[in-house]
Scaffold this active site. Structure first.
Site, PDB file in Angstrom:
ATOM      1  N   TYR A  73     -15.862 -35.082   5.672  1.00 32.55           N
ATOM      2  CA  TYR A  73     -16.894 -34.943   6.701  1.00 32.55           C
ATOM      3  C   TYR A  73     -17.776 -36.187   6.771  1.00 32.55           C
ATOM      4  CZ  TYR A  73     -15.601 -30.272   8.044  1.00 32.55           C
ATOM      5  OH  TYR A  73     -14.886 -29.211   8.569  1.00 32.55           O
ATOM      6  N   HIS A 126     -20.361 -24.279  16.943  1.00 35.42           N
ATOM      7  CA  HIS A 126     -19.717 -24.609  15.660  1.00 35.42           C
ATOM      8  C   HIS A 126     -20.573 -25.521  14.791  1.00 35.42           C
ATOM      9  CE1 HIS A 126     -15.613 -23.724  17.778  1.00 35.42           C
ATOM     10  NE2 HIS A 126     -16.283 -22.638  17.491  1.00 35.42           N
TER      11      HIS A 126
HETATM   12  N1  APR Z   1     -10.613 -34.969  28.960  1.00 37.19           N
HETATM   13  C1  APR Z   1     -10.496 -33.615  28.998  1.00 37.19           C
HETATM   14  N2  APR Z   1      -9.701 -32.915  28.138  1.00 37.19           N
HETATM   15  C2  APR Z   1      -8.988 -33.633  27.246  1.00 37.19           C
HETATM   16  C3  APR Z   1      -9.045 -35.043  27.168  1.00 37.19           C
HETATM   17  C4  APR Z   1      -9.904 -35.722  28.087  1.00 37.19           C
HETATM   18  N3  APR Z   1     -10.040 -37.033  28.078  1.00 37.19           N
HETATM   19  N4  APR Z   1      -8.213 -35.449  26.163  1.00 37.19           N
HETATM   20  C5  APR Z   1      -7.647 -34.320  25.632  1.00 37.19           C
HETATM   21  N5  APR Z   1      -8.109 -33.228  26.285  1.00 37.19           N
HETATM   22  C6  APR Z   1      -7.808 -31.808  26.037  1.00 37.19           C
HETATM   23  C7  APR Z   1      -6.453 -31.523  25.434  1.00 37.19           C
HETATM   24  O1  APR Z   1      -5.455 -31.388  26.432  1.00 37.19           O
HETATM   25  C8  APR Z   1      -6.711 -30.189  24.711  1.00 37.19           C
HETATM   26  O2  APR Z   1      -6.442 -29.097  25.584  1.00 37.19           O
HETATM   27  O3  APR Z   1      -8.758 -31.345  25.111  1.00 37.19           O
HETATM   28  C9  APR Z   1      -8.211 -30.233  24.406  1.00 37.19           C
HETATM   29  C10 APR Z   1      -8.581 -30.388  22.942  1.00 37.19           C
HETATM   30  O4  APR Z   1      -8.182 -29.225  22.278  1.00 37.19           O
HETATM   31  P1  APR Z   1      -8.442 -29.059  20.704  1.00 37.19           P
HETATM   32  O5  APR Z   1      -8.064 -30.295  20.018  1.00 37.19           O
HETATM   33  O6  APR Z   1      -7.789 -27.783  20.313  1.00 37.19           O
HETATM   34  O7  APR Z   1     -10.037 -28.946  20.600  1.00 37.19           O
HETATM   35  P2  APR Z   1     -10.966 -27.673  20.855  1.00 37.19           P
HETATM   36  O8  APR Z   1     -10.437 -26.804  21.924  1.00 37.19           O
HETATM   37  O9  APR Z   1     -12.339 -28.179  21.006  1.00 37.19           O
HETATM   38  O10 APR Z   1     -10.852 -26.919  19.436  1.00 37.19           O
HETATM   39  C11 APR Z   1     -11.626 -25.765  19.248  1.00 37.19           C
HETATM   40  O11 APR Z   1     -10.998 -25.649  16.944  1.00 37.19           O
HETATM   41  O12 APR Z   1     -10.459 -26.900  15.128  1.00 37.19           O
HETATM   42  C12 APR Z   1     -11.434 -26.081  15.652  1.00 37.19           C
HETATM   43  O13 APR Z   1     -13.755 -26.053  15.244  1.00 37.19           O
HETATM   44  C13 APR Z   1     -12.752 -26.811  15.827  1.00 37.19           C
HETATM   45  O14 APR Z   1     -14.279 -26.737  17.707  1.00 37.19           O
HETATM   46  C14 APR Z   1     -12.930 -26.848  17.340  1.00 37.19           C
HETATM   47  C15 APR Z   1     -12.112 -25.679  17.819  1.00 37.19           C
END
Ligand code: APR
Length: 250
Positions: A73, A126
Site C-alpha cells: 500500500y 472503499h
Molecule cells: N475510462 C473509463 N473506463 C475505463 C478506462 C477509461 N480510460 N480504462 C479502463 N476502464 C474500465 C475497464 O473497462 C473496466 O470495466 O474500467 C473498469 C475497471 O474495472 P476494475 O479494474 O474491476 O475496477 P473497479 O470496477 O473500480 O473495481 C471495483 O474492486 O478490487 C476491488 O476495491 C477494489 O474498488 C475496487 C473494486
C-alpha cells in the site's frame, strides 16, 4: 465558439441531463486509468493480474504478513501521490459546480483524485489510501513514522497501523453505504463511469437506481455486466467522453 464535440450524444440523453434535478455518478478505477493508475481487472495491466488479492487485500493477509501488505500500500500510495486528476475527474467536478440542483459522487476509488479535481464531498465506499488508521481502534492517524523494517504502531494502543481502505471480506463504512444508497434511490440520472460492475455492494447501486426510476448511463471503453441494462452506453475513455458530455449540456 465551442469546439465541435467528437460525440453525437443522443438528444434524449442530453435533455434528460438538462432537466435532471438530481444527477449522481458512480466511479471505479477506470476513471483514474488516464492518470496513470492501474485498474484492478484489466488484463495484464490490472493490479489483480499482477498481484494476488488474497495475499495483499484481506484481513487474514494482513494478519499473516503485515509488512508485505503495508509495503504494497505504501508503494501504491507513492503512485497515487505522483498522479494527477484527469479531464474525467475535472468534468465531474465541473458538473457538480454547474448548479445541478443536487449532485452526488459515489466512488469505489481510494486514490483521492476526485477531491484533488475539486469534487466537494465524494462518497468513498472503499476508503482512501492516503489515510491510515489503527487496526484495533479504527481511529484515523494523521501522521506516522514507518520504520524501514516494521509496520508502524498506534501511539495510543500499540496496535499495528493499516491503510484506511476496505479489504475483501470487510464491511463497507455504514455512513458511506447509506449515503450511496440514498443517492441511488433519489437520482434522476446515474452516470456509471469506469467500473467493471462486478464488486458488490457497489455493483448493486445501478439496479437500485433503475428500479427507483433513474436513467442509467454507462461510460466505459469495454462492455460490462451492466451494459445490457443501461439506458445509454457511451463506449470510450472517461477522460474523453465526460468532458464532451458536460460540454454538450451547454
Ligand atoms: N475510462 C473509463 N473506463 C475505463 C478506462 C477509461 N480510460 N480504462 C479502463 N476502464 C474500465 C475497464 O473497462 C473496466 O470495466 O474500467 C473498469 C475497471 O474495472 P476494475 O479494474 O474491476 O475496477 P473497479 O470496477 O473500480 O473495481 C471495483 O474492486 O478490487 C476491488 O476495491 C477494489 O474498488 C475496487 C473494486
Amino acid at each position: 465558439m465551442a469546439t465541435p464535440s467528437p460525440f453525437a450524444f443522443d438528444g434524449d440523453l442530453i435533455a434528460a441531463l438538462r432537466r435532471a434535478r438530481f444527477i449522481a455518478a458512480l466511479t471505479g478505477a477506470g476513471i483514474s486509468a488516464e492518470s496513470g493508475l492501474a485498474t484492478f481487472r484489466d488484463a495484464q495491466t490490472g493490479l489483480w493480474a499482477r498481484f494476488d488479492p488474497r495475499e495483499l487485500a484481506t484481513p487474514s493477509a494482513f494478519a499473516r504478513n503485515p509488512k508485505l501488505v503495508w509495503d504494497w500500500y505504501a508503494w501504491r500510495r507513492e503512485h497515487v501521490a505522483a498522479a494527477h486528476p484527469n479531464a474525467g475527474h475535472l468534468a465531474l467536478a465541473e458538473l457538480e459546480q454547474r448548479g445541478v440542483p443536487e449532485f452526488a459522487l459515489i466512488t469505489q476509488n481510494v486514490d483521492g483524485l476526485h477531491q484533488r479535481a475539486g469534487s466537494r464531498s465524494p462518497i468513498e465506499l472503499h476508503g482512501n489510501i492516503t489515510r491510515v488508521k489503527c487496526s484495533r481502534e479504527g481511529t484515523v492517524v494523521e501522521r506516522w513514522n514507518a520504520p524501514p523494517d516494521a509496520v508502524p504502531r498506534c501511539a495510543n494502543c500499540g496496535a499495528l497501523l493499516r491503510p484506511d481502505v476496505v479489504w475483501f471480506e470487510e464491511m463497507l463504512p455504514e455512513p458511506a453505504l447509506a449515503a450511496a444508497d440514498a443517492a441511488a434511490r433519489r437520482c434522476n440520472v446515474l452516470l456509471v463511469v469506469g467500473t467493471s460492475a462486478e464488486v458488490y455492494p457497489a455493483a448493486a447501486l445501478p439496479a437500485l437506481a433503475r428500479r427507483s426510476g433513474a436513467i442509467i448511463v454507462e461510460i466505459n471503453p469495454n462492455a460490462t455486466p451492466l451494459s445490457a441494462a443501461a439506458d445509454y452506453v457511451l463506449r470510450g475513455a472517461a477522460g474523453v467522453v465526460l468532458p464532451a458530455l458536460v460540454a454538450a449540456l451547454d
